[in-house]
Design an enzyme around this catalytic site. Sequence first.
Site, PDB file in Angstrom:
ATOM      1  N   TYR A 137      -2.992  -0.301  10.474  1.00 27.42           N
ATOM      2  CA  TYR A 137      -3.168  -0.713   8.991  1.00 27.42           C
ATOM      3  C   TYR A 137      -1.762  -0.340   8.015  1.00 27.42           C
ATOM      4  CZ  TYR A 137      -4.183  -0.725   3.794  1.00 27.42           C
ATOM      5  OH  TYR A 137      -4.133  -0.880   2.604  1.00 27.42           O
ATOM      6  N   SER A 166       0.925  -1.123   0.000  1.00 24.17           N
ATOM      7  CA  SER A 166      -0.186   0.091   0.025  1.00 24.17           C
ATOM      8  C   SER A 166       0.711   0.975   0.064  1.00 24.17           C
ATOM      9  CB  SER A 166      -1.021   0.138   1.215  1.00 24.17           C
ATOM     10  OG  SER A 166      -1.591   1.135   1.422  1.00 24.17           O
TER      11      SER A 166
END
Length: 332
Positions: free
Chosen positions: A212, A197
């Site tokens: 996250y 990500s």
Amino acid sequence: MHTMRETFFLLLSTQPIWLLLLSLLGFFTILRHSTTAVQWVFRVFLRPSKDLRYYGSWGVVTGATDGIGKSFSYQLARAGLNLILVSRSSTKLKAVSKDIRSQFPNTKVKIIELDFTEDDISAGMAEFKKVIQDLDVGVLINNVGITYPNASFFHEVDEKVWMNVLKVNVKGTTWVTKAVLPRMITKNRGAIVNIGSGAAVIVPSHPLYAIYAATKAYVDQLSRSLHVEYKHWGIDVQCQVPLYVATEMASRVASVSRASLFIPSADDYVSAAIHRIGYEPRCTPYWAHSLQWCFARLLPEAALDMWRLSIGLHRRRKGLEAMKGIEGYKQE
């Protein structure tokens, strides 16, 4: 009459040394950036894709029934691979499997129902290993991943939420990778793609989604280290770093409602992603995402931190307002 060459050296000899050094520095800076631009164009638009069947006849996709994972499933089938689809939803797995086989009649599809949020996934992993033990698994797409339901400060995140993020993003990726590696080592061939990500690589911080981002940083470092460990075995390990893609998760977390210039659809992203498999240990496959990464590098980290914090706070306010609306509805 001076020749052109003599004139050039005469001109150089009459210039101050500082100007010559500055000009030389400028020349090499322009040359470096020009080379980088040419390499980017080649990698993104001109370099041929690898034939994924070289790695093996089967591909594994986790999180295979939605978004990026679902698109990977279809496009790997189009590339000629048989499929092992992993997801927690048996209903969705059967539907996707049926549709793929209808579109690609020669494609074999096996499905495995596995929920990585469970405390004990040993039974599910045992079934996974049993399924793949006699198959020529060549490509693994570690796509499964989850994030917070709402932007939250670290101390506000419910234990169940952050534990599930760790279980899926860290534990799930690790377990599946360890399961497929021995077979790849035996045949000296394989490709592992871990979906990272931009929250962990492109921006210096991802406030209000800290856990996250940390799990995706784990995925990035794991990928790079495995790339170095297993390259001599012919195994290409790669971390792909997308920014926003128009998926259900992006819609829920970032209010991404549709694809745009800088937000590709899942199909457009995966089309670019497959093109990059087997090359760099880390890449941002979609061309517009890589441009955004380039622009981000030009900004001071403090500015990026403030920008990401403002976005996180805005999403937190929207989440709290939505929850109040739901609670008000229930009270009525």
